[in-house]
Design a protein around this motif. Sequence first.
Motif, PDB file in Angstrom:
ATOM      1  N   ASN A  49       0.779  -1.130  -0.063  1.00 17.07           N
ATOM      2  CA  ASN A  49      -0.123   0.036   0.231  1.00 17.07           C
ATOM      3  C   ASN A  49       0.857   1.184  -0.098  1.00 17.07           C
ATOM      4  N   GLN A  50       0.626   2.080  -0.879  1.00 20.06           N
ATOM      5  CA  GLN A  50       1.403   3.475  -0.995  1.00 20.06           C
ATOM      6  C   GLN A  50       0.329   4.538  -0.858  1.00 20.06           C
ATOM      7  N   HIS A  51      -0.975   4.474  -1.547  1.00 24.26           N
ATOM      8  CA  HIS A  51      -1.839   5.477  -1.312  1.00 24.26           C
ATOM      9  C   HIS A  51      -3.013   5.021  -0.478  1.00 24.26           C
ATOM     10  N   ALA A  97     -14.159  19.925  -9.892  1.00 28.33           N
ATOM     11  CA  ALA A  97     -13.750  18.524  -9.763  1.00 28.33           C
ATOM     12  C   ALA A  97     -12.473  18.233 -10.229  1.00 28.33           C
ATOM     13  N   LEU A  98     -11.519  17.705  -9.178  1.00 25.46           N
ATOM     14  CA  LEU A  98     -10.340  17.278  -9.616  1.00 25.46           C
ATOM     15  C   LEU A  98      -9.957  15.898  -9.171  1.00 25.46           C
ATOM     16  N   ASN A  99      -9.791  15.133 -10.309  1.00 29.50           N
ATOM     17  CA  ASN A  99      -9.618  13.453  -9.706  1.00 29.50           C
ATOM     18  C   ASN A  99      -8.448  13.079 -10.421  1.00 29.50           C
ATOM     19  N   PHE A 148      -8.409  14.023  -6.135  1.00 31.91           N
ATOM     20  CA  PHE A 148      -7.041  14.410  -5.712  1.00 31.91           C
ATOM     21  C   PHE A 148      -6.924  15.062  -4.353  1.00 31.91           C
ATOM     22  N   THR A 149      -5.766  14.336  -3.529  1.00 36.57           N
ATOM     23  CA  THR A 149      -5.903  14.986  -2.354  1.00 36.57           C
ATOM     24  C   THR A 149      -4.435  15.731  -1.926  1.00 36.57           C
ATOM     25  N   GLY A 150      -3.754  15.942  -3.038  1.00 36.16           N
ATOM     26  CA  GLY A 150      -2.420  16.422  -2.737  1.00 36.16           C
ATOM     27  C   GLY A 150      -1.266  15.439  -2.600  1.00 36.16           C
ATOM     28  N   GLY A 151      -0.166  15.887  -2.296  1.00 36.65           N
ATOM     29  CA  GLY A 151       1.346  15.000  -1.772  1.00 36.65           C
ATOM     30  C   GLY A 151       1.722  15.020  -3.300  1.00 36.65           C
ATOM     31  N   LYS A 171       2.546  16.183  -9.116  1.00 34.93           N
ATOM     32  CA  LYS A 171       3.772  16.017 -10.019  1.00 34.93           C
ATOM     33  C   LYS A 171       3.142  15.324 -11.245  1.00 34.93           C
ATOM     34  N   LEU A 172       1.801  14.908 -11.299  1.00 37.82           N
ATOM     35  CA  LEU A 172       1.267  14.114 -12.417  1.00 37.82           C
ATOM     36  C   LEU A 172       0.890  14.986 -13.300  1.00 37.82           C
TER      37      LEU A 172
END
Length: 313
Positions: free
Chosen positions: A102-104, A171-173, A185-188, A192-193
């Motif tokens: 698990n990363q995200h 909306a940003l997904n 999208f939650t940041g972090g 960079k995408l």
Amino acid sequence: MSALRWRQSGGRGVVGPALFNALAPFGRFVPPRWLRRPLRVVSKLGEGAYRAPPYTATILSAVLLSSSATYGAYLGGHLDGFVQGVTARTGFAVDQIKVVGNQHTSEIDILDKLELNGWTSLIGLDVEAARERIASLPWVEVAAVRKVYPHTLEIRIDERQAFALWQQGTALNVIERSGRIIAPFTGGDLAKLPLIVGSGAPDHAPDLVARIDGFPELATRVKGYIRVGDRRWDIRLDNGITVKLPEDGVDQALADIVRMDRENGLLSRDVVAVDLRILDRVAVELSPEAATARMAALKQKPKALNRKPEKKI
């Protein structure tokens, strides 16, 4: 192989003689190997030569009561809870969980999907149901749940691969290459995408990104891909310049913009946009400051031309 011999005792029991009389018509009876030991025990019980161990009656009573309770729980539909309670209190309660891959995905979200209550038994846990619940998390593509006795649960997951951020209205997904939405999208590090904007953008973005990747000098500077009218693209560079691509002939337009930047430093100048939509020409939109400076320079040019040269003395 020796035959099992039956002896009649002097009235010490009735099971042995009765069994002997029942087998007498068969003559010299040789029972199978697996049956010999039980027959010897039965024969000794009949002759009174075998004594039951202490507390046999208590043990048999406990077995009878427990079997009756188990059967009653089964009839009442409470067998799973009964098994969970008994096995959890005998050393099989889940008290260690290992999560790999698990990363995200938050470990807290995974624990919530396991639905453990502190006395969940490893024996009674339905790993397939737990796997399906974990696989329903947004980032999880494949999940595996494995029991490691006596009290450890191991979860291994493979997460979905993020391709880009898709902005549609407010909306940003995060989306996959296929265009499937993974999660908001939650940041972090996801910032960079590459950013793609507009209706229909996810369906066509992978092709455009692959084309631009063929021009590394340009690819490293692209920060956003804007779908216009679901027909063509604008690309936004890291310095704010917008390159307007044509609907057709995208490869040639990309090659032209890279060549002009290499020869004249076009993308490093004080411009706002470079329009490549017309096949045989390039239109450049200057920034307000650059446009003002250019207009002032153009106004000063006629004055300089009309100025009479000074006479030399």
